[in-house]
Structures are given as structure tokens and as C-alpha cells.
Scaffold this motif. Structure first.
Motif, mmCIF file in Angstrom:
data_model
loop_
_atom_site.group_PDB
_atom_site.id
_atom_site.type_symbol
_atom_site.label_atom_id
_atom_site.label_comp_id
_atom_site.label_asym_id
_atom_site.label_seq_id
_atom_site.Cartn_x
_atom_site.Cartn_y
_atom_site.Cartn_z
ATOM 1 N N LYS A 170 0.832 -1.187 0.000
ATOM 2 C CA LYS A 170 0.000 0.000 0.000
ATOM 3 C C LYS A 170 0.875 1.248 0.000
ATOM 4 N N LEU A 171 0.319 2.301 -0.526
ATOM 5 C CA LEU A 171 1.039 3.564 -0.604
ATOM 6 C C LEU A 171 1.230 4.161 0.787
ATOM 7 N N LYS A 172 2.481 4.564 1.056
ATOM 8 C CA LYS A 172 2.767 5.314 2.268
ATOM 9 C C LYS A 172 2.848 6.793 1.907
ATOM 10 N N LYS A 173 2.360 7.632 2.786
ATOM 11 C CA LYS A 173 2.353 9.069 2.508
ATOM 12 C C LYS A 173 3.763 9.590 2.217
ATOM 13 N N SER A 174 4.760 8.977 2.869
ATOM 14 C CA SER A 174 6.145 9.421 2.679
ATOM 15 C C SER A 174 6.674 9.097 1.283
ATOM 16 N N GLU A 175 5.974 8.225 0.555
ATOM 17 C CA GLU A 175 6.439 7.833 -0.778
ATOM 18 C C GLU A 175 5.958 8.797 -1.873
ATOM 19 N N VAL A 176 5.039 9.686 -1.523
ATOM 20 C CA VAL A 176 4.528 10.649 -2.500
ATOM 21 C C VAL A 176 5.556 11.760 -2.687
ATOM 22 N N THR A 177 5.926 11.998 -3.928
ATOM 23 C CA THR A 177 6.892 13.052 -4.245
ATOM 24 C C THR A 177 6.162 14.373 -4.444
ATOM 25 N N ASP A 178 6.676 15.422 -3.820
ATOM 26 C CA ASP A 178 6.085 16.753 -3.911
ATOM 27 C C ASP A 178 7.100 17.663 -4.598
ATOM 28 N N LEU A 179 6.767 18.139 -5.796
ATOM 29 C CA LEU A 179 7.707 18.901 -6.606
ATOM 30 C C LEU A 179 7.124 20.240 -7.022
ATOM 31 N N SER A 180 7.994 21.173 -7.308
ATOM 32 C CA SER A 180 7.562 22.412 -7.930
ATOM 33 C C SER A 180 7.167 22.107 -9.361
ATOM 34 N N ALA A 181 6.075 22.699 -9.817
ATOM 35 C CA ALA A 181 5.625 22.514 -11.195
ATOM 36 C C ALA A 181 5.982 23.714 -12.055
ATOM 37 N N VAL A 182 6.993 24.463 -11.618
ATOM 38 C CA VAL A 182 7.353 25.697 -12.296
ATOM 39 C C VAL A 182 7.932 25.434 -13.669
ATOM 40 N N GLY A 183 8.821 24.433 -13.804
ATOM 41 C CA GLY A 183 9.461 24.186 -15.085
ATOM 42 C C GLY A 183 10.304 25.383 -15.488
ATOM 43 N N GLU A 184 10.024 25.956 -16.662
ATOM 44 C CA GLU A 184 10.771 27.118 -17.130
ATOM 45 C C GLU A 184 10.078 28.427 -16.769
ATOM 46 N N SER A 185 9.093 28.361 -15.909
ATOM 47 C CA SER A 185 8.365 29.567 -15.519
ATOM 48 C C SER A 185 9.176 30.361 -14.513
ATOM 49 N N LEU A 186 9.181 31.681 -14.694
ATOM 50 C CA LEU A 186 9.877 32.551 -13.748
ATOM 51 C C LEU A 186 9.128 32.619 -12.429
ATOM 52 N N MET A 187 7.812 32.750 -12.520
ATOM 53 C CA MET A 187 6.985 32.848 -11.316
ATOM 54 C C MET A 187 5.778 31.946 -11.478
ATOM 55 N N ASP A 188 5.625 31.019 -10.552
ATOM 56 C CA ASP A 188 4.519 30.077 -10.626
ATOM 57 C C ASP A 188 4.355 29.456 -9.252
ATOM 58 N N ASP A 189 3.155 29.497 -8.696
ATOM 59 C CA ASP A 189 2.940 28.915 -7.376
ATOM 60 C C ASP A 189 2.381 27.499 -7.477
ATOM 61 N N SER A 190 2.450 26.904 -8.633
ATOM 62 C CA SER A 190 1.908 25.560 -8.832
ATOM 63 C C SER A 190 2.920 24.501 -8.417
ATOM 64 N N ARG A 191 2.412 23.465 -7.781
ATOM 65 C CA ARG A 191 3.231 22.311 -7.402
ATOM 66 C C ARG A 191 2.519 21.048 -7.874
ATOM 67 N N VAL A 192 3.215 19.914 -7.781
ATOM 68 C CA VAL A 192 2.632 18.661 -8.226
ATOM 69 C C VAL A 192 3.063 17.544 -7.284
ATOM 70 N N LYS A 193 2.105 16.694 -6.936
ATOM 71 C CA LYS A 193 2.407 15.490 -6.167
ATOM 72 C C LYS A 193 2.312 14.288 -7.105
#
Length: 634
Positions: A102-125
């Protein structure tokens, strides 16, 4: 007592292991045909509590049958300050349906979704079990809450070819007095509706959808299978509210977002007048200011909250020298306005292969901004994020599609230019010689125009010289060749499709086949069709041919002295509604002259045309490989 507890524990574990879920053996046999993934269960539950409170629960259980389905095995969920991920759970099952882990919460990766954006408050799990013992099953459930209702989830049970579905359901609940708007495709009947305690729920469901077979030259996937698009009437986005019942209403909302953001600094105003006051025509002013934009700004993605739709103001771009598509288009709008030229902020779905929008269903179907400049009977379109395109040319990124044009009264649909066959040409001349060993060397001169020069424009402007050469050395369908020298020359004028000239010095070892007394030469050097279709295959979906183009190849080949012509193919002429083709070769002494003309039409054709289309392309494939045979003179 200890023995009894241990016994009960073992019995419990045995019962757990013996109670499998989603065994692969339970999948109906007809759903396995052509499938790489089977959706065992999908449930998307949407509930609008208010215009500022939207809750979504997405549960998906997918059986991954082989490595071709692997890309669908994980999950990713974007979030920002207006969208919160409340809960995530996941389970991995083996082929028998037993829980592997089963999935453990600690296994979920939390990353910035900015990419090549200068300013972006979006993230991705994101998460992936990285299991590679096929088949296996993954189950994910994600719950999110959103403080906006400008976007409502859609439903595409089969997101790709090779995707079979056992059961999939979309359920949308809204207040009883709220107008939920939807548009459905390839769905029988209407959604089931239920009213309960001040709410109303719309439910769509499908079962046992066989996988779509891979087919070339097809319509977008959402036009080939079941799809439902949902959209708000009244909605909120950030601190703003609006209505999306019509395109005009949507346009009014964009006007509200961007009101007052077209004010230029005094210094820039003075520069505009210095550049344009002495020019006689609007076309000259547009071209001059577009070049000013290209010289003084650059594209950087900026996505902050409501900034996903709202532009940064013109003064910001003037001071910083950069902006995203919204900001740069608004800045160009402001420059033109200062010069006394009216233009329109225009919303478009961009992409080389992007499907056209649903024109009779107003919702946000867009991802890019361009500018429309009406000039009497003519219109100039400007791609404001490019520092290299000529004024008035859009490229395959945004041409020939419906767009939402914003004027002083709201929004209305318009269409960007469609570039015709005569504008999309490849005119090539080859002069080369073949030595006694069959090696070829010579020069290739090509003129590309319109959409046919887009790849060339990107090659020259986006790649360093060493990368350009690497790309050219992978381009042609020759067993072994080298490019000793190359050169490109761009030519364009306002209102005219651009043109790119190319010169290549090319060598190809063993180009001609030498066998005993004979030499076999294929006179079509660089433009052999790679399209070969199976005419016996049953076609299920309509055929879509993309933009029209014309190729003309003229080849002059010199073969070694001492050979005479033994056989030559007859002239080939083909003509169908899909296009026209001709190829002719003549021999004069040791000189071969070959002329090939290919015209390809665009359009959508019924599946019943497939056999005829296959014959047309297969005949071209064969004709492009016709050979001329020479034998040594006695």
C-alpha cells in the motif's frame, strides 16, 4: 492464550490473502483485445458547495497489461494556493488480485511545477509503484478541494488507444438552482439526474468499452470515443466572479480581469511616436512596433493564481523586458494603441497537433494568447512570444483554428488564417554525380515556404550549429550519408508567408547498386514517401489529413561514362481527392533528369475511403523507389 491469539492472527492473514480484488482473470476476454491498460473502475465525484468551494474525489483502478501501458501506471496531481490536495491513497495488486503493498504518505513526491516559468505557485504530487511484473493493478484515490469554479472536471474514460474500460462513472453535484452546462460525445442518451436536499446530481456511466485500435491519420481521441465536457454558468476565480454561458460572457470576464492594464510609461510612449509618426501606412507601423517588441522583450512563463488568466500590465513588461504570452500580447496591444491602431487580445488553443475547440460550447478550452489587428478587409495576426517570426505569420502553432477574440463588448469567435497548398511548398533541385563504386556526391538547393519552412525556422533559430548538423544528419532516408556544408537564408515580408532557402553539400556512399555489368539507380534521392498502409485492415474511425502542401523535386544525376540505358520506368500519374502525384525520368547519354510533384490535400474523410487512400499512398511509396538500370556498353 498466546497460541490462540497467534492462531487468530494467522487465520486473519490467510483470509486477507485469500480475498483478492481485481484479479486479471476476471477481465472479460473481449476487453483484452488490443489493450495495454484496462480500467477496472473509475469514479470521478464532483460536488460544488458554492462558487468558491468545489470538492473532487477521483478513484481509478487500472490493470497494466504490458510495458506499453506503463505510462498510465502512476499518478500526478497539481495544486496551488487555490487548490488543496486533501488526501491520497494507493494500493498495488498482483495479477491474482492480492495486495502487494500500500502507498505510504512518505512515498509521494512533492515537486515544484514551475518548469521554465519565472513565477509560478503551482506544485505537483506524484507517485509510481515502479512495479514491472506484468500484469498488475494499481488503485489510486485522490481528494482535492478548490476555491474556484472557473474549471470543472471533464470525463474521458478512454484517454488513449489501447485503453479498455470495465466501468467508469462521472458524477457532478451542484446546487439545485445552479445551471450546470455540459456537452457529450459518443454517449447514448442523457445523464441520470437526481435531486436531493437542495442539490441536483448528474451521472454519466459506461461499461465494457473495448480498446481502440491504433490507427494513423485519425481525429483527436475525444472525437473517437466517449467524452463529456462540463462547464460553469456563474463561476469564481480568485477574487473575481463571472459567467460563461456564452462566448460573449466569457469575453466580458477577460475584459474585467485586464481592465486598465494597458498603460505605458511616458518613455515608451515617446519611443512609439518616434518610431511610427513618420510612417505612412498601418502595415508599416505594425511591422515596426512588432520588431520593437521582439528586440526589447523576451518570453518567460508567469503563472500566479488568477494570473493564469490575468495579464501583467504593460508598464511591468516595459520595465522588466519580459513577460508571458498574456503580458507580451497586452504590451503589443498597448504599443499599437499608442500609435492609433486598434487590435484585439485573442485567446487560442495552441500546439502543432492541438484539436480544434468545440465552437458551440463556451468554456475555457485555451492555453495561449496572440493578437489580432483588423485592417479593413485584411487582418494581421501577431505571435507576440516569438523573437524570430515575421509580422503577420502564425506558423503551425496557432494557424487555422477557432479563437476567442476580445473586443470592447466581450468575446466572439473568429478563425486564424489557413495557409493554402501554394503557400506551403518545398521546391528542391539536386545536381549530383555517381562514381563507378556507386557513391554519390552533389549539391541540394531547396526553398521552403509557409508551414513547410516551420521546421527549418526552428532548426536555424533554436539550435546551435553543431545541433543543427546533428539534426540534418538524421533527416534523410539514406543508408549512409554525410553533409559537408550547409547554409540557410531567410526571406520574409509583412503579410507574406516566410521563405527559407537551404543549400546542402551532400555525399552518400553506395547510393547506387553496382552488380557486375549493371548499375541500379533510384533517381528520387531525398523525398521518398515513408507512408505504407495495409489496405486489408478494417478502418473504424474517420481519416484526417493535416494541412495541404506541395513538393516539387527536380534531380539531375550524372552516372559514370561507359554505361548505356537498359530499362527505365514509365511515367507515373496518380490523382485522388487526397492529392496528386507524378514522377517522370528521362535519360540523355549519362544524364538522368527526374521530376517528381506531390500535392497533398487536407480534410476529413469517412472510414470507408481507407482502402482507396491506402492504395494511393502505397502506389506513391512504390513509385518513389522506382529504379533505372544501366549496363556497361560493350
Amino acid at each position: 492464550m498466546i497460541k490462540r491469539s497467534l492462531c487468530l492472527l494467522l487465520l486473519s492473514a490467510t483470509a486477507y490473502a485469500g480475498d483478492p480484488k481485481y484479479p486479471v482473470s476476471a477481465i472479460p476476454a473481449d476487453l483484452l483485445k488490443n489493450a495495454h491498460v484496462v480500467t477496472r473502475l473509475e469514479e470521478i465525484t464532483v460536488k460544488m458547495h458554492s462558487l468558491k468551494d468545489l470538492r473532487v474525489i477521483e478513484k481509478r483502478v487500472l490493470t497494466i497489461l504490458d510495458e506499453n501501458g506503463e505510462e498510465h501506471a502512476g499518478f500526478h496531481e497539481f495544486y496551488d494556493k487555490d487548490k488543496d490536495i486533501r488526501d491520497i491513497s494507493g494500493v498495488l495488486y498482483d495479477a491474482q488480485g492480492n495486495v502487494v503493498r500500500k502507498l505510504k504518505k512518505s512515498e509521494v513526491t512533492d515537486l515544484s511545477a514551475v518548469g521554465e516559468s519565472l513565477m509560478d505557485d503551482s506544485r505537483v504530487k506524484t507517485h509510481d509503484f515502479h512495479h514491472r511484473i506484468y500484469p498488475y493493478t494499481v488503485e489510486y484515490e485522490v481528494e482535492t478541494s478548490r476555491s474556484f469554479t472557473a474549471f470543472l472536471p471533464g470525463w474521458l474514460p478512454q484517454p488513449d488507444e489501447g485503453f479498455a474500460v470495465e466501468q467508469s462513472r462521472l458524477s457532478v453535484t451542484v446546487p439545485e438552482d445552479y445551471k450546470l452546462r455540459y456537452r457529450q460525445f459518443n454517449y447514448k442518451g442523457e445523464p441520470v439526474q437526481a435531486v436531493n436536499k437542495g442539490d441536483k446530481t448528474f451521472t454519466w456511466e459506461v461499461r465494457n468499452l473495448a480498446a481502440l485500435e491504433p490507427e494513423s491519420m485519425t481525429l483527436p481521441i475525444q472525437q473517437r470515443t466517449t467524452a463529456v465536457f462540463t462547464a460553469p454558468s456563474d463561476f469564481s476565480y480568485g477574487s473575481y466572479t463571472g459567467n460563461m454561458n456564452t462566448w460573449n460572457d466569457f469575453g466580458k470576464f477577460i475584459l474585467t480581469l485586464n481592465a486598465g492594464r494597458d498603460q505605458l510609461p511616458d518613455k515608451v510612449k515617446a519611443e512609439v511616436h518616434a518610431l511610427t509618426d513618420g510612417l505612412k501606412t498601418p502595415e508599416e507601423k505594425i511591422r515596426t512596433l512588432y520588431q520593437y517588441l521582439q528586440k526589447n522583450t523576451r518570453y518567460i512563463s508567469i503563472q500566479l493564481g488568477v494570473g493564469g488568466w490575468q495579464t501583467f500590465d504593460a508598464a511591468y513588461v516595459a520595465n522588466k523586458g519580459y513577460g508571458d504570452c498574456k503580458a507580451l500580447s497586452n504590451y503589443m496591444f498597448s504599443l499599437l494603441k499608442e500609435a492609433g491602431i486598434r487590435s484585439h487580445y485573442t485567446i487560442v488553443r495552441s500546439g502543432d497537433d492541438a484539436p480544434d475547440i468545440i465552437e458551440d460550447f463556451s468554456m475555457n478550452q485555451f492555453n495561449h494568447i496572440i493578437l489580432c489587428v483588423p485592417l479593413g478587409k485584411d487582418t494581421t495576426w501577431l505571435e507576440c512570444t516569438s523573437q524570430t517570426l515575421p509580422a503577420g505569420y502564425l506558423s503551425d502553432f496557432t494557424c487555422n483554428r477557432a479563437v476567442l477574440l476580445i473586443d470592447e463588448t466581450g468575446g466572439k469567435l473568429a478563425r486564424t488564417p489557413r495557409y493554402a497548398m501554394q503557400q506551403n511548398q518545398q521546391l528542391r533541385n539536386i545536381k549530383a554525380s555517381i562514381n563507378p563504386a556507386g557513391d554519390m556526391s552533389g549539391q541540394v538547393q531547396t526553398v521552403y515556404t509557409g508551414l513547410q519552412q516551420d521546421w527549418c525556422h526552428k532548426l536555424v533559430n533554436n539550435l546551435k550549429p553543431e545541433k543543427q548538423l546533428e539534426s540534418l544528419k538524421r533527416m534523410f532516408n539514406l543508408p549512409s550519408y554525410d553533409i559537408a556544408k550547409y547554409n540557410y537564408t531567410a526571406k520574409s515580408a509583412a503579410g507574406v508567408v516566410p521563405e527559407m532557402g537551404e543549400v546542402l553539400d551532400i555525399t552518400a556512399s553506395s547510393y547506387a547498386s553496382v552488380s557486375g555489368k549493371r548499375i541500379f539507380v533510384t533517381p528520387n534521392v531525398l523525398n521518398r514517401s515513408g507512408t505504407k498502409l495495409d489496405p486489408e485492415k478494417k478502418r473504424l474511425s474517420p481519416i484526417q489529413l493535416s494541412y495541404p502542401w506541395k513538393d516539387v523535386d527536380t534531380v539531375q544525376l550524372t552516372i559514370p561514362e561507359g554505361y548505356k540505358l537498359e530499362s527505365i520506368f514509365q511515367e507515373v500519374k496518380l490523382e485522388e481527392k487526397y492529392g496528386r502525384y507524378s514522377a517522370k525520368a528521362t535519360v540523355n547519354g549519362n544524364q538522368i533528369t527526374y521530376v517528381r510533384v506531390m500535392e497533398k490535400n487536407d480534410g476529413v474523410f469517412p472510414a470507408t475511403e481507407y482502402e482507396k487512400l491506402a492504395k494511393f499512398y502505397n502506389d506513391i511509396y512504390k513509385a518513389d523507389r522506382n529504379r533505372i538500370v544501366f549496363v556497361k556498353a560493350e
